[in-house]
Design a protein around this motif. Structure first.
Motif, PDB file in Angstrom:
ATOM      1  N   VAL A  44      14.263 -10.874  47.258  1.00 22.44           N
ATOM      2  CA  VAL A  44      13.306 -10.948  48.357  1.00 22.44           C
ATOM      3  C   VAL A  44      14.003 -11.247  49.679  1.00 22.44           C
ATOM      4  O   VAL A  44      15.129 -11.762  49.709  1.00 22.44           O
ATOM      5  CB  VAL A  44      12.239 -12.039  48.106  1.00 22.44           C
ATOM      6  N   ILE A  45      13.301 -10.928  50.761  1.00 23.60           N
ATOM      7  CA  ILE A  45      13.719 -11.308  52.112  1.00 23.60           C
ATOM      8  C   ILE A  45      12.589 -12.152  52.692  1.00 23.60           C
ATOM      9  O   ILE A  45      11.462 -11.661  52.841  1.00 23.60           O
ATOM     10  CB  ILE A  45      13.966 -10.076  52.999  1.00 23.60           C
ATOM     11  N   PRO A  46      12.829 -13.415  52.979  1.00 28.44           N
ATOM     12  CA  PRO A  46      11.769 -14.247  53.553  1.00 28.44           C
ATOM     13  C   PRO A  46      11.279 -13.695  54.883  1.00 28.44           C
ATOM     14  O   PRO A  46      12.045 -13.119  55.660  1.00 28.44           O
ATOM     15  CB  PRO A  46      12.460 -15.607  53.742  1.00 28.44           C
ATOM     16  N   ALA A  47      10.006 -13.877  55.157  1.00 34.17           N
ATOM     17  CA  ALA A  47       9.433 -13.385  56.411  1.00 34.17           C
ATOM     18  C   ALA A  47      10.086 -14.038  57.624  1.00 34.17           C
ATOM     19  O   ALA A  47      10.149 -13.439  58.700  1.00 34.17           O
ATOM     20  CB  ALA A  47       7.925 -13.637  56.415  1.00 34.17           C
ATOM     21  N   LYS A  48      10.567 -15.272  57.457  1.00 39.50           N
ATOM     22  CA  LYS A  48      11.196 -15.992  58.565  1.00 39.50           C
ATOM     23  C   LYS A  48      12.719 -15.866  58.559  1.00 39.50           C
ATOM     24  O   LYS A  48      13.411 -16.646  59.224  1.00 39.50           O
ATOM     25  CB  LYS A  48      10.798 -17.460  58.525  1.00 39.50           C
ATOM     26  N   ALA A  49      13.241 -14.901  57.815  1.00 43.64           N
ATOM     27  CA  ALA A  49      14.688 -14.683  57.810  1.00 43.64           C
ATOM     28  C   ALA A  49      15.187 -14.423  59.223  1.00 43.64           C
ATOM     29  O   ALA A  49      14.533 -13.721  60.004  1.00 43.64           O
ATOM     30  CB  ALA A  49      15.036 -13.507  56.905  1.00 43.64           C
ATOM     31  N   LYS A  50      16.350 -14.979  59.541  1.00 42.30           N
ATOM     32  CA  LYS A  50      16.912 -14.821  60.887  1.00 42.30           C
ATOM     33  C   LYS A  50      17.465 -13.418  61.112  1.00 42.30           C
ATOM     34  O   LYS A  50      17.582 -12.958  62.238  1.00 42.30           O
ATOM     35  CB  LYS A  50      18.028 -15.853  61.114  1.00 42.30           C
ATOM     36  N   ASN A  51      17.837 -12.752  60.028  1.00 42.37           N
ATOM     37  CA  ASN A  51      18.467 -11.441  60.176  1.00 42.37           C
ATOM     38  C   ASN A  51      17.858 -10.427  59.199  1.00 42.37           C
ATOM     39  O   ASN A  51      18.533  -9.934  58.296  1.00 42.37           O
ATOM     40  CB  ASN A  51      19.975 -11.565  59.937  1.00 42.37           C
ATOM     41  N   PRO A  52      16.577 -10.113  59.350  1.00 41.74           N
ATOM     42  CA  PRO A  52      15.912  -9.214  58.402  1.00 41.74           C
ATOM     43  C   PRO A  52      16.476  -7.797  58.395  1.00 41.74           C
ATOM     44  O   PRO A  52      16.498  -7.153  57.339  1.00 41.74           O
ATOM     45  CB  PRO A  52      14.455  -9.229  58.862  1.00 41.74           C
ATOM     46  N   GLU A  53      16.936  -7.310  59.537  1.00 42.72           N
ATOM     47  CA  GLU A  53      17.417  -5.924  59.573  1.00 42.72           C
ATOM     48  C   GLU A  53      18.695  -5.754  58.750  1.00 42.72           C
ATOM     49  O   GLU A  53      18.836  -4.792  57.983  1.00 42.72           O
ATOM     50  CB  GLU A  53      17.648  -5.482  61.020  1.00 42.72           C
ATOM     51  N   LEU A  54      19.630  -6.679  58.885  1.00 38.09           N
ATOM     52  CA  LEU A  54      20.852  -6.595  58.089  1.00 38.09           C
ATOM     53  C   LEU A  54      20.537  -6.866  56.623  1.00 38.09           C
ATOM     54  O   LEU A  54      21.142  -6.265  55.732  1.00 38.09           O
ATOM     55  CB  LEU A  54      21.893  -7.592  58.606  1.00 38.09           C
ATOM     56  N   ALA A  55      19.573  -7.742  56.364  1.00 37.79           N
ATOM     57  CA  ALA A  55      19.175  -8.029  54.986  1.00 37.79           C
ATOM     58  C   ALA A  55      18.602  -6.779  54.320  1.00 37.79           C
ATOM     59  O   ALA A  55      18.891  -6.493  53.150  1.00 37.79           O
ATOM     60  CB  ALA A  55      18.151  -9.160  54.959  1.00 37.79           C
ATOM     61  N   LYS A  56      17.808  -6.011  55.054  1.00 40.86           N
ATOM     62  CA  LYS A  56      17.249  -4.771  54.491  1.00 40.86           C
ATOM     63  C   LYS A  56      18.349  -3.740  54.229  1.00 40.86           C
ATOM     64  O   LYS A  56      18.305  -3.010  53.230  1.00 40.86           O
ATOM     65  CB  LYS A  56      16.184  -4.207  55.429  1.00 40.86           C
ATOM     66  N   GLU A  57      19.323  -3.685  55.110  1.00 37.37           N
ATOM     67  CA  GLU A  57      20.438  -2.754  54.908  1.00 37.37           C
ATOM     68  C   GLU A  57      21.245  -3.153  53.667  1.00 37.37           C
ATOM     69  O   GLU A  57      21.678  -2.305  52.877  1.00 37.37           O
ATOM     70  CB  GLU A  57      21.334  -2.742  56.144  1.00 37.37           C
ATOM     71  N   PHE A  58      21.432  -4.453  53.484  1.00 36.44           N
ATOM     72  CA  PHE A  58      22.140  -4.959  52.307  1.00 36.44           C
ATOM     73  C   PHE A  58      21.352  -4.644  51.042  1.00 36.44           C
ATOM     74  O   PHE A  58      21.927  -4.239  50.018  1.00 36.44           O
ATOM     75  CB  PHE A  58      22.336  -6.466  52.449  1.00 36.44           C
ATOM     76  N   LEU A  59      20.036  -4.794  51.088  1.00 33.11           N
ATOM     77  CA  LEU A  59      19.192  -4.481  49.933  1.00 33.11           C
ATOM     78  C   LEU A  59      19.358  -3.018  49.526  1.00 33.11           C
ATOM     79  O   LEU A  59      19.534  -2.707  48.339  1.00 33.11           O
ATOM     80  CB  LEU A  59      17.732  -4.787  50.264  1.00 33.11           C
ATOM     81  N   LYS A  60      19.289  -2.111  50.482  1.00 31.78           N
ATOM     82  CA  LYS A  60      19.476  -0.691  50.176  1.00 31.78           C
ATOM     83  C   LYS A  60      20.831  -0.440  49.528  1.00 31.78           C
ATOM     84  O   LYS A  60      20.953   0.351  48.587  1.00 31.78           O
ATOM     85  CB  LYS A  60      19.353   0.151  51.453  1.00 31.78           C
TER      86      LYS A  60
END
Length: 480
Positions: free
Chosen positions: A356-372
């Motif tokens: 998961v990526i928390p809604a309050k994550a400081k870096n959601p865009e990089l987290a989504k790229e890492f998930l992919k």
């Protein structure tokens, strides 16, 4: 893997956080540790180009904080894939924090509004933190990640995921079709036996529960009990109970069970399925003596040493017990869960772990790229090599084949040969409820097994608990 039967009961949700996930509930891994990785750029605000295969992407924040459960799969995969990602995305810096008790480490940060950017949560001890994030609607919507291309110009990422997974409650917890939990490793669960013994004795694997109990005399003749399980953790029994519910009552009964309908505990399905548990407890030589007091490794070792003919477990079983003593010639054999009647197919339970990526994550865009990135073929293969895990993506078992045992590979492939898979997840209780449905259902089974409670008494107890849960949901306005 092209599968005919994966997630056959799509309307039932994948078991998300059973105590079995990656043997998470009972893992004896090293204490928590953080692994800050060297960055090619010390500045968290610098921008960086993505790898050529993903296009020239810029990330305003180059730092990614990742928290992962360190269970039966270990942490080596996460450390290695983080290094690979940083090489392919120059300038990024990933810090990995891993622990069997990851929830204890991240809870204060979540409460303070400063959660990790990315989390892999598993293990029954850690389940409440993820359930709380779901209830609080504190997870980032990942639908666009899975609807978008898996790679530049390619098909949508969702097309790589096993059928039914993203639609299930384990990925789409609110039933609105939106994905908030990304699938990680998946397991196949059911009964295991010593294949060498069965081959040498010319025994047939039981296809029905009547055939299972008929083997009790054979077990006794060979100096063993018919059955044992991880006594201190009766949740392992769900691996035969859940498929049996479906075998008797179909999807309707499974929905009643998981949706916390009190009437399930007055049904014929309940009486038949739990009647089998009572039969194991009461028939001569059916339950191995001392089972109820054993932890998972003790019960599993006893089974491997020839003290019981069958035990429930999942596809991580062989790797987890690779150093355990065993009887001469022992080979892992898997049969799933027997059917209630000869006209029904053999079944097996499945579970999928989540990221998961928390809604309050400081870096959601990089987290989504890492998930992919984690769903690339390179990552799927690396995960198999380092953790012996199989991601919930099509073809993963074949990609992982060279790194997992033949018997484990055969378990994954057995589904293609006619073993029907069944899965589910309990409906969420009201916020602040004192009830944990999984604990309420499975822990009291120990009282049936030690003959302190009858099935009828257990059913009455569960009817009241389910009724109380429904009352709480109504008071909170959460009733569906």
């Amino acid at each position: 893997m092209k599968s005919k039967k994966w997630f056959t009961t799509v309307a039932a949700s994948v078991v998300a956080l059973t105590m079995l996930a990656g043997c998470g509930s009972n893992n004896k891994e090293n204490p928590s540790s953080a692994s800050p990785s060297a960055s090619n750029s010390p500045s968290p605000s610098a921008s960086a180009s993505a790898s050529p295969s993903t296009g020239a992407k810029q990330f305003e924040n180059m730092e990614l904080n990742v928290a992962v459960f360190q269970g039966g799969y270990g942490r080596e995969y996460w450390d290695t894939i983080a290094e690979d990602f940083m090489q392919d995305y120059p300038g990024t810096n990933i810090t990995i924090t891993a622990s069997p008790k990851i929830a204890e480490l991240v809870r204060p940060k979540i409460v303070a509004g400063n959660p990790p950017d990315f989390m892999y949560i598993a293990g029954s001890d850690n389940a409440p933190i993820l359930n709380g994030l779901i209830k609080d609607k504190a997870l980032l919507d990942l639908t666009e990640v899975f609807n978008g291309p898996a790679e530049e110009g390619g098909a949508p990422l969702k097309d790589k995921i096993l059928p039914g997974v993203l639609e299930s409650r384990s990925s789409s917890p609110y039933g609105d079709g939106k994905v908030y939990l990304a699938p990680y490793n998946f397991g196949v669960m059911g009964l295991w036996y010593n294949k060498t013994m069965f081959d040498q004795k010319g025994l047939s694997v039981p296809k029905t529960w009547d055939e299972f109990f008929a083997l009790s005399a054979t077990a006794k003749d060979n100096g063993r009990a018919l059955f044992t399980y991880q006594g201190l953790y009766p949740g392992y029994l769900e691996e035969v109970i859940v498929p049996s519910i479906y075998s008797v009552g179909g999807q309707e009964a499974l929905d009643q069970f998981y949706n916390l309908d009190p009437e399930f505990w007055k049904s014929d399905t309940f009486k038949q399925v739990w009647g089998m548990m009572e039969r194991i407890a009461t028939e001569d030589n059916a339950l191995m003596k001392g089972t109820i007091a054993l932890n998972h490794t003790q019960a599993q070792t006893a089974f491997m040493q020839g003290k019981a003919m069958f035990i429930p477990n999942g596809t991580w079983f062989e790797d987890e017990m690779k150093d355990a003593p065993r009887e001469e010639g022992f080979q892992f054999g898997f049969l799933g869960a027997p059917a209630l009647t000869p006209d029904k197919p053999a079944m097996a339970m499945t579970n999928v772990e989540q990221m998961v990526i928390p809604a309050k994550a400081k870096n959601p865009e990089l987290a989504k790229e890492f998930l992919k990135y984690l769903y690339s073929d390179k990552s799927v293969k690396l995960n198999a090599e380092k953790s012996k895990g199989v991601l919930a993506v099509k073809g993963a078992a074949d990609i992982a084949k060279e790194y997992i045992s033949e018997s484990t590979y055969n378990v994954y492939k057995a589904v293609d040969s006619g073993i029907v898979t069944v899965n589910g997840a309990f409906k969420s209780v009201a916020k602040g409820s004192k009830y944990n449905p999984s604990d309420e259902v499975f822990k009291p089974i120990s009282s049936i097994m030690n003959k302190q409670m009858t099935v009828a008494e257990y059913g009455d107890k569960m009817y009241k608990i389910y009724s109380d849960i429904q009352d709480e949901l109504k008071k909170n306005g959460d009733q569906e």
